[in-house]
Design a protein around this motif. Structure first.
Motif, mmCIF file in Angstrom:
data_model
loop_
_atom_site.group_PDB
_atom_site.id
_atom_site.type_symbol
_atom_site.label_atom_id
_atom_site.label_comp_id
_atom_site.label_asym_id
_atom_site.label_seq_id
_atom_site.Cartn_x
_atom_site.Cartn_y
_atom_site.Cartn_z
ATOM 1 N N GLN A 120 0.702 -0.880 -0.034
ATOM 2 C CA GLN A 120 -0.006 -0.125 0.054
ATOM 3 C C GLN A 120 0.837 1.275 -0.043
ATOM 4 O O GLN A 120 0.189 2.321 0.424
ATOM 5 C CB GLN A 120 -1.003 -0.090 1.270
ATOM 6 N N ALA A 121 2.126 1.323 -0.510
ATOM 7 C CA ALA A 121 2.761 2.450 -0.344
ATOM 8 C C ALA A 121 4.040 2.809 -1.558
ATOM 9 O O ALA A 121 4.363 3.949 -1.606
ATOM 10 C CB ALA A 121 3.850 2.282 0.828
ATOM 11 N N PHE A 122 3.988 1.719 -2.354
ATOM 12 C CA PHE A 122 5.025 2.070 -3.654
ATOM 13 C C PHE A 122 4.636 3.263 -4.380
ATOM 14 O O PHE A 122 5.432 4.030 -4.806
ATOM 15 C CB PHE A 122 5.043 0.983 -4.449
ATOM 16 N N HIS A 123 3.408 3.742 -4.590
ATOM 17 C CA HIS A 123 3.000 4.941 -5.060
ATOM 18 C C HIS A 123 3.467 6.306 -4.495
ATOM 19 O O HIS A 123 3.459 7.236 -5.133
ATOM 20 C CB HIS A 123 1.545 5.067 -5.354
ATOM 21 N N TRP A 148 -1.251 -3.861 -3.388
ATOM 22 C CA TRP A 148 -2.233 -2.811 -3.125
ATOM 23 C C TRP A 148 -3.709 -3.695 -2.935
ATOM 24 O O TRP A 148 -4.249 -4.260 -3.713
ATOM 25 C CB TRP A 148 -2.723 -2.014 -4.195
ATOM 26 N N ASP A 149 -4.188 -3.441 -1.494
ATOM 27 C CA ASP A 149 -5.522 -3.846 -1.166
ATOM 28 C C ASP A 149 -6.607 -2.804 -1.671
ATOM 29 O O ASP A 149 -6.314 -1.594 -1.137
ATOM 30 C CB ASP A 149 -5.711 -4.201 0.325
ATOM 31 N N ARG A 173 -8.465 2.680 -10.170
ATOM 32 C CA ARG A 173 -7.477 3.580 -10.426
ATOM 33 C C ARG A 173 -6.044 2.987 -10.082
ATOM 34 O O ARG A 173 -5.071 3.428 -10.679
ATOM 35 C CB ARG A 173 -7.549 4.551 -9.122
ATOM 36 N N PHE A 174 -5.974 1.640 -9.587
ATOM 37 C CA PHE A 174 -4.931 0.951 -9.319
ATOM 38 C C PHE A 174 -4.548 -0.039 -10.474
ATOM 39 O O PHE A 174 -3.397 -0.704 -10.465
ATOM 40 C CB PHE A 174 -4.802 0.403 -7.797
#
Length: 261
Positions: A120-123, A148-149, A173-174
């Motif tokens: 949940q953080a790479f972006h 990503w959840d 979006r992901f």
């Protein structure tokens, strides 16, 4: 009324969102979903035959992903930049060391781990420096995996929730997110894992409250947003007062560290 967020330059808004989670660390720990075991197994497949693999949970937050990594024969370490998130992590995973650091400047020696996992953080990372650091701390053939959840907005009522919540944490979006091409890594593989989470209208509303676009609002705007989300969920025929299944998708991307030259 003018939205104060709309007046912020995009880099400033992005930086504010990236720093917003620490103030709600305890809520984040309670109200964010866990990662399905199948997604974590898929991420670790390239190193599954290694004896006592060393795993790094990067930008570990409160340890949501760490809990799926800890197990017999594994050595796990976490890196997290936010002190409030590290404090919550230490309360929830007291047996796992958590170090202060960033993706772009990891506090680990070369070839220190067999897998780097990012939930949940790479972006939020600066991609190329982060990839260089991941490559530096990975052993040859080790794996970098990001997860990503997200809300599965292919489901009609979930798409409605995404609109009401004004959140970007959804599959549409992901779906295009991934790992940039980097000379130190093989071309990335990608998989999706659908799952459901038993929630109530109140607990889904609390989860939305941990999303960055909710966290950076003024208190009045945040309260109004969450009131709208709760009203929407309570109006659903199977929402009401009880539990219901919230459809989620875990998007996972992995790439292997090439042999060092």
């Amino acid at each position: 009324m003018v939205d104060p967020l709309a007046e912020l330059p995009e880099p400033e808004l992005r930086a504010r969102r990236a720093r917003s989670f620490g103030e709600r660390a305890a809520e984040y720990a309670v109200h964010r979903p866990d990662y399905p075991a199948g997604a974590v197994r898929w991420c670790l497949e390239p190193v599954r035959d290694r004896r006592q693999p060393r795993l790094l949970d990067l930008a570990a937050g409160t340890g949501k992903l760490t809990s799926a990594l800890v197990g017999p024969g594994r050595e796990v370490v976490a890196v997290e930049p936010d002190p409030a998130m590290r404090a919550e992590f230490a309360r929830r995973a007291p047996g796992v060391p958590v170090l202060a650091g960033t993706a772009e400047d990891l506090p680990l020696p070369d070839a220190a781990v067999d897998a780097v996992l990012v939930g949940q953080a790479f972006h939020w990372f600066d991609p190329q420096p982060a990839l260089r650091e991941a490559a530096r701390v990975l052993s040859a053939g080790g794996v970098l995996a990001v997860l990503w959840d997200v809300l599965d907005d292919r489901v009609g009522w979930v798409a409605g929730l995404v609109d009401v919540a004004e959140t970007g944490v959804c599959r549409s979006r992901f779906a295009g997110r991934g790992l940039p091409i980097h000379e130190c890594f093989t071309p990335p593989d990608r998989a999706e894992f659908g799952h459901v989470w038993r929630r109530t209208a109140e607990s889904v509303t609390a989860m939305i409250g941990t999303h960055s676009l909710a966290l950076v609002r003024t208190p009045a705007d945040r309260a109004a947003l969450l009131d709208r989300v709760l009203a929407y969920l309570r109006a659903r025929p199977d929402g009401g007062e009880g539990e219901f299944a919230l459809p989620l998708v875990t998007i996972a991307v992995r790439a292997a560290r090439r042999q060092r030259r």
